[in-house]
Structure formats: structure tokens, C-alpha cells
Design an enzyme around this catalytic site. Structure first.
Site, PDB file in Angstrom:
ATOM      1  N   CYS A  11       0.735 -25.333  13.718  1.00 37.97           N
ATOM      2  CA  CYS A  11       1.282 -26.379  12.842  1.00 37.97           C
ATOM      3  C   CYS A  11       2.113 -27.366  13.677  1.00 37.97           C
ATOM      4  CB  CYS A  11       2.063 -25.766  11.692  1.00 37.97           C
ATOM      5  SG  CYS A  11       2.390 -26.958  10.356  1.00 37.97           S
ATOM      6  N   HIS A  43      -2.027 -22.898   9.296  1.00 43.54           N
ATOM      7  CA  HIS A  43      -1.264 -21.682   9.554  1.00 43.54           C
ATOM      8  C   HIS A  43      -2.188 -20.461   9.521  1.00 43.54           C
ATOM      9  CE1 HIS A  43       2.926 -23.175   9.293  1.00 43.54           C
ATOM     10  NE2 HIS A  43       2.397 -24.103   8.524  1.00 43.54           N
ATOM     11  N   GLU A  90      -1.371 -17.448   9.922  1.00 41.00           N
ATOM     12  CA  GLU A  90      -0.650 -16.361   9.244  1.00 41.00           C
ATOM     13  C   GLU A  90      -0.648 -16.517   7.729  1.00 41.00           C
ATOM     14  OE1 GLU A  90       2.549 -19.488   9.823  1.00 41.00           O
ATOM     15  OE2 GLU A  90       0.727 -18.822  10.854  1.00 41.00           O
TER      16      GLU A  90
END
Length: 205
Positions: free
Chosen positions: A79, A185, A187
Site C-alpha cells: 500500500c 493489502h 493481509e
């Protein structure tokens, strides 16, 4: 072991949890010696480019990250961390980046039409360079999660690995040698994101 670089900006907990979930050892750290001893580095980040760049510089971590990358250590920017890899950003002024990816970061509003900013939500990947190591376990069209108002503009086509369509093609993955970046992202991107982190963890092994 992967060092998740803590410079005061980033979603560190969810990232370390994702790595733990796939059985990858990681440590959240701003310690120079730990970063030097790590096998790989992740540069996370949320917030404004200028603030993040200043925090990197004031801690001396900008030079350390560049040195480690120049020495061949795999580095993944996520990001805002990806945006910091570029030469410069025009977010609330003009700010120098790490210069590890050629190009600059500009407002999404310069490119997209008829869609909301920030770009927030799930989008599919359009893979441009299929043999990139980060894509080992994923496929063209897989969905990932974005949250951003600025985007990287690559000056070298061979560093643009994948895009996502948000009224126009938006940079999603970049790469130069051992340096990688994702605008989205991993995650927060479900199984696809975990597969990307797994591929990064396996680089050079």
C-alpha cells in the site's frame, strides 16, 4: 525470518498474523541490527506519503532499506509502502521516495472518472508479467482488496507486473529485481493475499 519494518506507520498486527497463519516467521521491528539480519523485509504503510517518508528519514531507516535492497535482499512494499518505493510522490506537495521503482505517485482523481475516491474494495488483477515470483500461486483475474486515493505511475513498463481496472487501469503490483510492491493489502485479501505472501516468503529458497 521476515522483518516487518516498524517506522510508526502501518497495519502491522494483521500483517504479522497473516504471516503466522501461513507458517512464516516474522518480527515487527525498527531495530537496525534485526533488519540487517532478516532474510527478507516488508515495508508496510497507511496514511500520507510525506509523513511516512519523513518518519523513514528521521529514523535513518530509509538509507537502511535502500542499502539492504541494493545488496539483493527481497523487499515487499505494501500500500503506502509500495508508493514509497517510487522516485517521488505528489501527495500534498512533492516528496522524494526511495527510488527503488521508477516513476511517481499521483492522485487517482487525475485518471479515474465516474467512480468514488478513495478506491476501496475488491478488484481483479490483470497480470502483465506472468513469470514474476510474487505470482507463483495466483492467477489472472484473482481478486484483492484495495484502499487508496493515490496510485503509482511506472516510468518503465517492465516494472509494472499487474493492474486492476477502476474506470481505468490502476497499478496493482510492481517489481524491479528483488524489490516488489503491492498497492492492495495482501493481509486483507483472503486466500489470494496469503498466497502472495507465501510466494514472497519463498523467494530465493
Amino acid at each position: 525470518m521476515i522483518a516487518i519494518i516498524d517506522y510508526g506507520v502501518g497495519n502491522l498486527f494483521s500483517l504479522s498474523c497473516s504471516l503466522r497463519k501461513i507458517g512464516v516467521e516474522s518480527v515487527v521491528t525498527g531495530d537496525e541490527q534485526v533488519i540487517r539480519s532478516a532474510d527478507k523485509l516488508i515495508l508496510p504503510g497507511v496514511g500520507a506519503f510525506g509523513d511516512a517518508a519523513e518518519k523513514l528519514r528521521s529514523s535513518g531507516l530509509d538509507k537502511l532499506v535502500k542499502t539492504e535492497a541494493d545488496n539483493g535482499k527481497p523487499l515487499l512494499g505494501i500500500c503506502l509502502g509500495m508508493q514509497l518505493l517510487f522516485d517521488k510522490s505528489f501527495e500534498y506537495g512533492e516528496h522524494d521516495g526511495l527510488g527503488l521503482i521508477g516513476g511517481e505517485v499521483r492522485p487517482l482523481s487525475q485518471f479515474v472518472r465516474g467512480v468514488k475516491i478513495p478506491h476501496m474494495g475488491w478488484n481483479s488483477l490483470d497480470i502483465k508479467i506472468k513469470d514474476n515470483a510474487l505470482l507463483k500461486y495466483i492467477s489472472d483475474g484473482d481478486y484483492v482488496y484495495f484502499v487508496h486515493s493515490y496510485c503509482g505511475v511506472c516510468s518503465k513498463p517492465d516494472e509494472l507486473v499487474a493492474t486492476a481496472n477502476y474506470s481505468t487501469d490502476v497499478t496493482a503490483i510492481v517489481s524491479r529485481g528483488n524489490v516488489y510492491g503491492t498497492q492492495f493489502h495482501p493481509e486483507k485479501s483472503g486466500q489470494t493475499g496469503l498466497e502472495i505472501l507465501k510466494a514472497f516468503a519463498e523467494i530465493g529458497e
